[in-house]
Design an enzyme around this catalytic site. Structure first.
Site, short mmCIF file in Angstrom:
data_model
loop_
_atom_site.label_atom_id
_atom_site.label_comp_id
_atom_site.label_asym_id
_atom_site.label_seq_id
_atom_site.Cartn_x
_atom_site.Cartn_y
_atom_site.Cartn_z
N LEU A 101 -0.88 -2.39 -0.60
CA LEU A 101 -0.35 -1.53 0.45
C LEU A 101 0.65 -0.59 -0.20
O LEU A 101 1.40 -1.01 -1.11
CB LEU A 101 0.33 -2.36 1.55
N ASP A 102 0.66 0.68 0.24
CA ASP A 102 1.60 1.61 -0.37
C ASP A 102 3.03 1.25 -0.01
O ASP A 102 3.30 0.37 0.83
CB ASP A 102 1.26 3.05 0.03
N GLU A 103 3.97 1.92 -0.62
CA GLU A 103 5.38 1.55 -0.49
C GLU A 103 5.88 1.59 0.95
O GLU A 103 6.68 0.75 1.37
CB GLU A 103 6.22 2.48 -1.37
N ALA A 104 5.41 2.56 1.74
CA ALA A 104 5.89 2.73 3.11
C ALA A 104 5.16 1.86 4.12
O ALA A 104 5.66 1.64 5.22
CB ALA A 104 5.80 4.19 3.52
N THR A 105 3.97 1.36 3.77
CA THR A 105 3.18 0.56 4.71
C THR A 105 3.69 -0.87 4.76
O THR A 105 4.04 -1.46 3.74
CB THR A 105 1.69 0.58 4.31
#
Length: 324
Positions: A101-105
């Site tokens: 998952l990306d950093e913001a998700t």
């Protein structure tokens, strides 16, 4: 047991990563360096070492993590940013995350020391659905949803959603539920940005049969036995479902084709026999007419003179028609 499989079960990574350890000459069996693939090992009677340290089987661990924002899904970051593995005890086994998952998700992330399973679950060929809840700018309509299902092309290839449906409207934004079958880099954010609806919040709430439930953000729990069983069932079903149905359908098609051929063959044979009977009856009638014609012509010869010209030609042609 294959050496790379044993290394993976000791928590050293996936089989491919363990193969690299072998090729680099870092693994020894009973003091002998092994640098070629295909070697076998008997863990009960042989000693395997990595960089001189003996290896042991590790108990498999499977965790469900509610990933908080601002954490990376990587083992080490050159810039020193926080990773999801900082949320686990440092004395525990070496762990791997299933997908990223990306950093913001935020949301559900499966973390395990089973390298083989993590690789299988993350591979798109096993078609494990990922369920997301997203807040997007604006109010996308059905046409936008259809575009997302059809997909858009990017540098990596074609991205598309498996399913999407609206949940509720909140001011100038909309909450939607999205189902994906792959985990490309920032796939959902890029797709929605292409349609003019920027993602404001994104949370993964499901992975296959597993749901995030009430796990607090930044916390984790071990997967239950029934959850693991469902995951393995999906892997086995999708693995067997790729080739078996095709073979069955092909065999059925062959059987139906053979039956159709037999039916058509019997029909053609019947039509040929009926035509032969008709031809035979015609020949018989032709022979009878020919014999009667001969008898008549013989009677005419005895009483009248020979006819010369067109009449004689026509008389000769009549029996020939009967023979045909």
């Amino acid at each position: 047991m294959r050496l790379q499989r044993y290394l993976a079960q000791c928590g050293l990574g996936s089989r491919r990563e363990c193969e690299e350890l072998i090729e680099h000459g870092r693994v020894e069996i009973d003091g002998v360096t092994v640098d070629k693939l295909g070697s076998n090992v008997k863990p009960t009677i042989q000693t395997v070492t990595l960089d001189g340290e003996p290896l042991k089987f590790e108990r498999k661990r499977y965790y469900l993590l509610n990933k908080p924002p601002g954490f990376l899904c990587t083992s080490k970051d050159p810039q020193g940013r926080r990773t999801i593995f900082d949320l686990f005890p440092p004395e525990g086994p070496r762990l791997f995350c299933v997908g990223r998952l990306d950093e913001a998700t935020t949301g559900l992330l499966i973390v395990t020391n089973d390298g083989d399973l993590s690789q299988k679950l993350a591979h798109p060929k096993h078609r494990i659905h990922r369920l997301y809840k997203a807040q997007v700018a604006g109010h996308p309509d059905r046409e936008v949803f259809n575009q997302l299902k059809e997909g858009h092309y990017f540098t990596e290839g074609k991205f598309k959603v498996h399913d999407i449906r609206p949940i509720k409207k909140q001011g100038q934004s909309t909450w939607v539920e999205i189902t994906m079958t792959e985990g490309q880099n920032r796939e959902i954010r890029r797709l929605l940005a292409r349609t003019g609806h920027k993602v404001m919040k994104l949370e993964r709430i499901g992975f296959g049969p597993i749901r995030i439930g009430r796990v607090p953000i930044g916390q984790f729990r071990e997967l239950r036995r029934e959850e693991l069983g469902k995951l393995f069932e999906i892997l086995e079903r999708n693995k067997a479902g790729g080739s078996a149905p095709k073979k069955k359908s092909s065999s059925r098609n062959v059987e139906t084709k053979n039956v159709d051929r037999k039916k058509t063959g019997s029909k053609t044979a019947g039509s040929k026999s009926s035509s032969n009977k008709n031809v035979g009856s015609k020949n018989v009638s032709g022979k009878k007419s020919a014999t009667s014609g001969k008898g008549k012509s013989a009677g005419k010869k005895s009483t009248k003179k020979k006819v010369v010209g067109r009449n004689s030609r026509n008389a000769k042609k009549k029996p020939r028609r009967g023979k045909r």
